[in-house]
Design an enzyme around this catalytic site. Structure first.
Site, PDB file in Angstrom:
ATOM      1  N   GLY A   1      -2.747   9.484   5.207  1.00 59.23           N
ATOM      2  CA  GLY A   1      -3.615   8.645   4.388  1.00 59.23           C
ATOM      3  C   GLY A   1      -5.078   8.781   4.740  1.00 59.23           C
ATOM      4  N   ALA A   2      -5.505  10.011   5.045  1.00 57.23           N
ATOM      5  CA  ALA A   2      -6.865  10.225   5.561  1.00 57.23           C
ATOM      6  C   ALA A   2      -7.891  10.487   4.478  1.00 57.23           C
ATOM      7  CB  ALA A   2      -6.857  11.394   6.554  1.00 57.23           C
ATOM      8  N   ASN A   3      -7.529  10.320   3.219  1.00 55.31           N
ATOM      9  CA  ASN A   3      -8.493  10.623   2.157  1.00 55.31           C
ATOM     10  C   ASN A   3      -9.466   9.477   1.902  1.00 55.31           C
ATOM     11  OD1 ASN A   3      -5.836   9.604   0.961  1.00 55.31           O
ATOM     12  ND2 ASN A   3      -7.256   9.191  -0.711  1.00 55.31           N
TER      13      ASN A   3
ATOM     14  N   GLY B   1     -10.771   5.102   3.283  1.00 57.20           N
ATOM     15  CA  GLY B   1     -10.592   3.912   4.101  1.00 57.20           C
ATOM     16  C   GLY B   1     -10.431   4.172   5.581  1.00 57.20           C
TER      17      GLY B   1
ATOM     18  N   GLY C   1      -8.076   5.666   7.258  1.00 53.92           N
ATOM     19  CA  GLY C   1      -7.677   7.020   7.620  1.00 53.92           C
ATOM     20  C   GLY C   1      -8.837   7.984   7.625  1.00 53.92           C
TER      21      GLY C   1
ATOM     22  N   SER D   1      -0.308  -4.535  10.893  1.00 59.45           N
ATOM     23  CA  SER D   1      -1.191  -5.450  10.180  1.00 59.45           C
ATOM     24  C   SER D   1      -0.960  -6.871  10.663  1.00 59.45           C
ATOM     25  CB  SER D   1      -0.902  -5.366   8.673  1.00 59.45           C
ATOM     26  OG  SER D   1      -1.469  -6.444   7.969  1.00 59.45           O
TER      27      SER D   1
ATOM     28  N   TYR E   1       5.812  -6.833   2.203  1.00 56.90           N
ATOM     29  CA  TYR E   1       4.775  -6.250   3.058  1.00 56.90           C
ATOM     30  C   TYR E   1       4.970  -6.704   4.503  1.00 56.90           C
ATOM     31  CZ  TYR E   1       0.118  -4.902   4.748  1.00 56.90           C
ATOM     32  OH  TYR E   1      -0.930  -4.342   5.446  1.00 56.90           O
TER      33      TYR E   1
END
Length: 317
Positions: free
Chosen positions: A27-29, A31, A33, A156, A182
Site C-alpha cells: 500500500g505504498a502508493n 498515505g 505507505g 489501529s 474493521y
C-alpha cells in the site's frame, strides 16, 4: 546503528542508515505507505512499492524520486483481495530479491460497505489480515537468515472498538457491521504479530535485537488523515470538518510509529508502537499498550489455525 530509546521526540531523522537493506511496503502508493517508503528510501534502503494499481505506483515512485534523487525503488503488483495475486507477488519478489530485510504490512481498507474478496472473504478481514498473513508466510523464508530482519504490521486504535474475532462468522455472512468488521481485522493484525513473534522466538530467530534475529512488531498511526477516512460512517463524516484538526495528524507523523518499529535498533519482538499524545491519536512514537483481548494466546492460536486453513499458507516457523 545507534539506539534512540532515550529520544523523547523520535522523528524520521532518527532512522538509522538503511544502506544495503531491502524493504517491501504494501500500500505504498499513498498515505502512510508512501511516507514510509519515502523515508526508508531517503535513508538508503532499496524499497519495493507493493501496490494494487501499477499506474498509481509509478506516480508514487516519481513523487519519491522528486524528493529523494537517486532513490532505489522497485514496483510490485499486489492485490491483497486475491490470494492468487498474493502468491504471484510473493514468487516474483523472491525471484527479484533473494534478501528481504523489512516487510511492512501497511495496506488496508477501513469501514467499507459490505464486500467480498476474490476468495469470498469479508473485504476488511481479507485485505487487512488474511492477505498480509499469506504474504508474510510466503516471504518469511527469505527473511529468516538475515541480520535484524523485521515484519511490521500496521494495526489501529480500531482494534479496541467493537473488536472481537468472530469464529462463528468471520466473513460476516449472516450480518454485517462495518465498524465491528474493521475492529476484527485490526485486532487480528495484533494477534497475528504476537503469535508470529512467539513462533519466531521458538524457532530460535526472534530472541534478541540487532543480532541476526528476525522479529515481528506492530504499529498504529493514531488518527492519521489519509484516504482511509473516505468510508467513515455518516454521523462522523458529517462532523469531520471539526474533528479532523483535533483528532488527526499528517500521514508523515502517522508513519513514524511504523518507521520506528521497522528501524530502531532498540525494538524488541512483540512490541507495539503508537503516538504518545492523549488518546493515542497524535504525537511522536513510543511503545504503547494494546487491548487485553489482543493478548489472549488461545484466541491468537485459534486465529492462526483459521488463517492457515483459509489461505492454505503455512509458515517455516
Amino acid at each position: 546503528m545507534t539506539s534512540t530509546t532515550a529520544a523523547t521526540r523520535w522523528t524520521e531523522d532518527d532512522v538509522p542508515d538503511q544502506d544495503g537493506r531491502v524493504a517491501v511496503v504494501t500500500g505504498a502508493n499513498s498515505g502512510l505507505g508512501w511516507e514510509t517508503a519515502r523515508v526508508l528510501a531517503a535513508h538508503g534502503a532499496c524499497v519495493v512499492l507493493a501496490v494494487r494499481d501499477l499506474d498509481k505506483g509509478r506516480q508514487a515512485m516519481a513523487a519519491i524520486t522528486d524528493q529523494v534523487p537517486g532513490a532505489q525503488l522497485g514496483l510490485q503488483r499486489l492485490d491483497l483481495a486475491s490470494l492468487e495475486s498474493v502468491r504471484a507477488a510473493a514468487a516474483e519478489l523472491r525471484d527479484a530479491h533473494p534478501r528481504i530485510d523489512l516487510l511492512i504490512n501497511n495496506a488496508g481498507v477501513m469501514y467499507t460497505p459490505r464486500q467480498k474478496t476474490q476468495d469470498g472473504f469479508d473485504l476488511q478481514f481479507g485485505v487487512n489480515h488474511l492477505g498480509h498473513f499469506a504474504l508474510t508466510g510466503l516471504l518469511l523464508e527469505a527473511m529468516l537468515p538475515l541480520p535484524d530482519s523485521r515484519v511490521v504490521t500496521v494495526s489501529s486504535l480500531g482494534h479496541r472498538i467493537r473488536a472481537d474475532i468472530h469464529f462463528d462468522d468471520p466473513q460476516w455472512d449472516r450480518t454485517y457491521n462495518r465498524v465491528a468488521a474493521y475492529g476484527q481485522a485490526k485486532l487480528a493484525n495484533l494477534m497475528f504479530t504476537y503469535e508470529l513473534q512467539r513462533r519466531l522466538a521458538s524457532h530460535g530467530t526472534g530472541t534478541g535485537t540487532g543480532t541476526g534475529t528476525t522479529i515481528a512488531a506492530a504499529a498504529h498511526p493514531g488518527g492519521a488523515a489519509t484516504e482511509l477516512m473516505r468510508n467513515l460512517p455518516g454521523p462522523i463524516r458529517a462532523t469531520a470538518g471539526l474533528l479532523v484538526p483535533l483528532f488527526t495528524q499528517t500521514a508523515a507523523m502517522g508513519a513514524l510509529p511504523t518507521l520506528r518499529a521497522a528501524t530502531d535498533p532498540a525494538v524488541t519482538g512483540g512490541q507495539y508502537y503508537g503516538p504518545t499524545g492523549m488518546g493515542g491519536v497524535r504525537g511522536y512514537p513510543r511503545v504503547v499498550a494494546s487491548s487485553e483481548k489482543s493478548h489472549d494466546r488461545a484466541v491468537q492460536q485459534r486465529l492462526w489455525t483459521l488463517s492457515e486453513q483459509l489461505t492454505k499458507v503455512t509458515f517455516p516457523v
